[in-house]
Scaffold this motif. Structure first.
Motif, PDB file in Angstrom:
ATOM      1  N   ASP A   1       2.620  12.316  -5.989  1.00 21.00           N
ATOM      2  CA  ASP A   1       2.103  11.070  -5.432  1.00 21.00           C
ATOM      3  C   ASP A   1       2.633   9.854  -6.176  1.00 21.00           C
ATOM      4  OD1 ASP A   1       0.680  12.492  -3.553  1.00 21.00           O
ATOM      5  OD2 ASP A   1      -1.180  12.494  -4.719  1.00 21.00           O
ATOM      6  N   ILE A   2       2.726   9.961  -7.496  1.00 22.92           N
ATOM      7  CA  ILE A   2       3.252   8.844  -8.286  1.00 22.92           C
ATOM      8  C   ILE A   2       4.717   8.593  -7.948  1.00 22.92           C
ATOM      9  CG2 ILE A   2       3.860   8.124 -10.635  1.00 22.92           C
ATOM     10  CD1 ILE A   2       1.279   9.427 -11.597  1.00 22.92           C
ATOM     11  N   GLU A   3       5.485   9.655  -7.775  1.00 25.53           N
ATOM     12  CA  GLU A   3       6.890   9.489  -7.388  1.00 25.53           C
ATOM     13  C   GLU A   3       7.001   8.808  -6.029  1.00 25.53           C
ATOM     14  OE1 GLU A   3       9.748  10.012  -8.994  1.00 25.53           O
ATOM     15  OE2 GLU A   3       8.517  10.455 -10.759  1.00 25.53           O
ATOM     16  N   GLU A   4       6.085   9.138  -5.129  1.00 21.14           N
ATOM     17  CA  GLU A   4       6.103   8.502  -3.806  1.00 21.14           C
ATOM     18  C   GLU A   4       5.739   7.028  -3.917  1.00 21.14           C
ATOM     19  OE1 GLU A   4       4.181   9.216   0.658  1.00 21.14           O
ATOM     20  OE2 GLU A   4       3.976  10.740  -0.933  1.00 21.14           O
ATOM     21  N   ILE A   5       4.770   6.715  -4.776  1.00 19.07           N
ATOM     22  CA  ILE A   5       4.406   5.312  -4.993  1.00 19.07           C
ATOM     23  C   ILE A   5       5.584   4.541  -5.582  1.00 19.07           C
ATOM     24  CG2 ILE A   5       2.940   3.774  -6.374  1.00 19.07           C
ATOM     25  CD1 ILE A   5       0.711   5.871  -6.122  1.00 19.07           C
ATOM     26  N   LYS A   6       6.256   5.138  -6.552  1.00 21.93           N
ATOM     27  CA  LYS A   6       7.423   4.490  -7.168  1.00 21.93           C
ATOM     28  C   LYS A   6       8.538   4.293  -6.140  1.00 21.93           C
ATOM     29  CE  LYS A   6       8.753   6.349 -11.025  1.00 21.93           C
ATOM     30  NZ  LYS A   6       9.039   7.421 -12.016  1.00 21.93           N
TER      31      LYS A   6
ATOM     32  N   ASN B   1       8.259   3.923  -2.912  1.00 20.38           N
ATOM     33  CA  ASN B   1       7.886   2.817  -2.019  1.00 20.38           C
ATOM     34  C   ASN B   1       8.086   1.471  -2.706  1.00 20.38           C
ATOM     35  OD1 ASN B   1       7.214   4.529   0.049  1.00 20.38           O
ATOM     36  ND2 ASN B   1       5.003   4.450  -0.317  1.00 20.38           N
ATOM     37  N   GLY B   2       7.769   1.426  -4.018  1.00 17.75           N
ATOM     38  CA  GLY B   2       7.997   0.187  -4.764  1.00 17.75           C
ATOM     39  C   GLY B   2       9.465  -0.175  -4.817  1.00 17.75           C
ATOM     40  N   ILE B   3      10.325   0.820  -5.010  1.00 18.98           N
ATOM     41  CA  ILE B   3      11.771   0.580  -5.037  1.00 18.98           C
ATOM     42  C   ILE B   3      12.239   0.046  -3.686  1.00 18.98           C
ATOM     43  CG2 ILE B   3      14.031   1.716  -5.194  1.00 18.98           C
ATOM     44  CD1 ILE B   3      12.764   3.625  -7.244  1.00 18.98           C
ATOM     45  N   LYS B   4      11.678   0.584  -2.592  1.00 14.39           N
ATOM     46  CA  LYS B   4      12.023   0.086  -1.261  1.00 14.39           C
ATOM     47  C   LYS B   4      11.635  -1.383  -1.104  1.00 14.39           C
ATOM     48  CE  LYS B   4      11.651   4.486   1.249  1.00 14.39           C
ATOM     49  NZ  LYS B   4      10.900   5.219   2.310  1.00 14.39           N
ATOM     50  N   ILE B   5      10.465  -1.736  -1.642  1.00 14.53           N
ATOM     51  CA  ILE B   5      10.018  -3.126  -1.530  1.00 14.53           C
ATOM     52  C   ILE B   5      10.956  -4.058  -2.284  1.00 14.53           C
ATOM     53  CG2 ILE B   5       8.189  -4.727  -2.237  1.00 14.53           C
ATOM     54  CD1 ILE B   5       6.161  -2.547  -1.546  1.00 14.53           C
ATOM     55  N   PHE B   6      11.368  -3.636  -3.488  1.00 15.43           N
ATOM     56  CA  PHE B   6      12.258  -4.503  -4.275  1.00 15.43           C
ATOM     57  C   PHE B   6      13.679  -4.545  -3.712  1.00 15.43           C
ATOM     58  CE2 PHE B   6       9.010  -3.787  -7.600  1.00 15.43           C
ATOM     59  CZ  PHE B   6       8.770  -5.113  -7.924  1.00 15.43           C
ATOM     60  N   SER B   7      13.971  -3.665  -2.770  1.00 11.78           N
ATOM     61  CA  SER B   7      15.293  -3.715  -2.132  1.00 11.78           C
ATOM     62  C   SER B   7      15.344  -4.749  -1.011  1.00 11.78           C
ATOM     63  CB  SER B   7      15.667  -2.335  -1.585  1.00 11.78           C
ATOM     64  OG  SER B   7      14.810  -1.958  -0.522  1.00 11.78           O
TER      65      SER B   7
ATOM     66  N   MET C   1       5.126  -1.056   3.622  1.00 11.16           N
ATOM     67  CA  MET C   1       5.326  -0.257   2.404  1.00 11.16           C
ATOM     68  C   MET C   1       4.180  -0.473   1.413  1.00 11.16           C
ATOM     69  SD  MET C   1       8.054   1.642   2.498  1.00 11.16           S
ATOM     70  CE  MET C   1       7.412   2.016   4.130  1.00 11.16           C
ATOM     71  N   MET C   2       3.720  -1.733   1.334  1.00  9.98           N
ATOM     72  CA  MET C   2       2.632  -2.041   0.400  1.00  9.98           C
ATOM     73  C   MET C   2       1.337  -1.378   0.843  1.00  9.98           C
ATOM     74  SD  MET C   2       2.465  -3.687  -2.444  1.00  9.98           S
ATOM     75  CE  MET C   2       1.154  -2.923  -3.375  1.00  9.98           C
ATOM     76  N   GLU C   3       1.111  -1.363   2.176  1.00 16.06           N
ATOM     77  CA  GLU C   3      -0.092  -0.700   2.691  1.00 16.06           C
ATOM     78  C   GLU C   3      -0.050   0.801   2.392  1.00 16.06           C
ATOM     79  OE1 GLU C   3      -0.493  -1.557   6.800  1.00 16.06           O
ATOM     80  OE2 GLU C   3      -1.055  -3.657   6.497  1.00 16.06           O
ATOM     81  N   GLU C   4       1.134   1.402   2.522  1.00 13.05           N
ATOM     82  CA  GLU C   4       1.281   2.818   2.194  1.00 13.05           C
ATOM     83  C   GLU C   4       1.021   3.071   0.711  1.00 13.05           C
ATOM     84  OE1 GLU C   4       4.894   4.634   3.430  1.00 13.05           O
ATOM     85  OE2 GLU C   4       4.717   3.958   5.519  1.00 13.05           O
TER      86      GLU C   4
ATOM     87  N   LEU D   1      -2.006   5.342  -0.653  1.00  9.60           N
ATOM     88  CA  LEU D   1      -1.701   6.502  -1.496  1.00  9.60           C
ATOM     89  C   LEU D   1      -2.377   6.376  -2.861  1.00  9.60           C
ATOM     90  CD1 LEU D   1      -0.139   9.124  -1.726  1.00  9.60           C
ATOM     91  CD2 LEU D   1       1.858   7.820  -2.481  1.00  9.60           C
ATOM     92  N   ALA D   2      -2.312   5.176  -3.437  1.00 12.98           N
ATOM     93  CA  ALA D   2      -2.945   4.952  -4.741  1.00 12.98           C
ATOM     94  C   ALA D   2      -4.455   5.120  -4.644  1.00 12.98           C
ATOM     95  CB  ALA D   2      -2.604   3.559  -5.256  1.00 12.98           C
ATOM     96  N   HIS D   3      -5.038   4.641  -3.525  1.00 15.19           N
ATOM     97  CA  HIS D   3      -6.485   4.782  -3.325  1.00 15.19           C
ATOM     98  C   HIS D   3      -6.872   6.254  -3.258  1.00 15.19           C
ATOM     99  CE1 HIS D   3     -10.168   5.090  -0.861  1.00 15.19           C
ATOM    100  NE2 HIS D   3     -10.552   4.017  -1.565  1.00 15.19           N
TER     101      HIS D   3
END
Length: 277
Positions: free
Chosen positions: A134-139, A141-147, A160-163, A167-169
């Motif tokens: 799950d943490i890898e998936e969160i990371k 998604n974060g990389i996608k946002i910064f792209s 992406m932020m909603e996902e 996921l974090a929730h």
């Protein structure tokens, strides 16, 4: 040397209650150590849970700020926080391995004192794998946002932020929280068991020590009769012989040097009787 042997035997017999007391002390120490180890491992795991939860919450902030401000420097914060979270997860993995490696066995004496071990469940390892995934998936998604080149008002970035938030929730408030509740119950149980163990240990050691002392003293008085009684007979025989009762003889059957002394006394009495007759 027979008297010396009897005294040595008596000495070792008197040591038996104190040896039992020493064994009980050692067993109680091991039980206390087991419970302390259990509390320490549970405390480490609970502490690591909190660190993972905090790390995930903080990891969401840079991507969210990037979508609001468009400041690319948030990517550096994201990378740093991701590295910190990886270190926490690695520590969490070590705690799981340590808990798995310290499989605490429980014997009858442990249960008598009130210690009950919580068994290590294999789903802890699966839980750790799930957290890492799950943490890898969160990371990711974060990389996608910064792209995203123009993040402010980006629909894709918002999705992406909603996902990431969902996921974090799920990880923080459901998956980890469930394990926290379970381990917290185990930790409270270990604390309660610690108090019970100390009370029962104090009572057990006090009673066993009193029994050891009383039995040792009682045996000493009982065994001393085998020496005191023939010595008194020798003393009384000497007094009667001194009063002129030359026909008085001793009948000592101790099988040691005191019996030999009694025979010598009887021989002396025969000679005195022959001398005066």
């Amino acid at each position: 040397f027979k008297i010396r042997a009897k005294l040595l035997i008596a000495f070792f017999i008197m040591l038996i209650p104190f040896f039992v007391f020493a064994c009980l002390s050692n067993l109680t120490y091991k039980t206390i150590h087991k419970n302390n180890l259990r509390m320490d491992l549970l405390h480490k795991q609970l502490d690591t849970y909190s660190k993972v939860q905090l790390g995930i919450d903080m990891l969401l902030m840079p991507p969210n700020d990037y979508l609001i401000t468009g400041d690319i420097r948030e990517k550096e914060n994201f990378t740093r926080l991701a590295g910190d979270l990886e270190a926490v997860v690695a520590g969490f993995s070590r705690v799981i391995e340590e808990r798995q490696g310290h499989s605490i066995s429980v014997n009858i004496f442990d249960r008598f004192l009130g210690f009950e071990s919580d068994e290590f469940h294999k789903d802890e390892i699966e839980f750790l794998k799930e957290i890492k995934k799950d943490i890898e998936e969160i990371k990711w998604n974060g990389i996608k946002i910064f792209s995203i080149e123009n993040p402010i008002g980006s629909k894709f970035g918002g999705e992406m932020m909603e996902e990431m938030d969902a996921l974090a929730h799920r990880v923080v408030t459901i998956t980890i929280a469930r394990h926290i509740a379970t381990d917290r119950i185990g930790f409270v149980s270990a604390i309660e068991a610690s108090a019970i163990i100390w009370i029962r240990t104090s009572i057990l050691l006090t009673v066993s020590f009193i029994i050891s002392v009383v039995s040792g003293i009682g045996f000493a008085f009982y065994y001393s009769r085998f020496f005191v009684r023939p010595i008194k007979e020798l003393h009384n025989g000497t007094e009667r012989l001194a009063k002129g009762e030359l026909d008085y003889r001793l009948n000592i059957r101790t099988g040691d040097e005191i019996e030999q002394l009694g025979r010598a006394f009887n021989v002396m009495g025969e000679k005195l009787k022959g001398f005066y007759s």
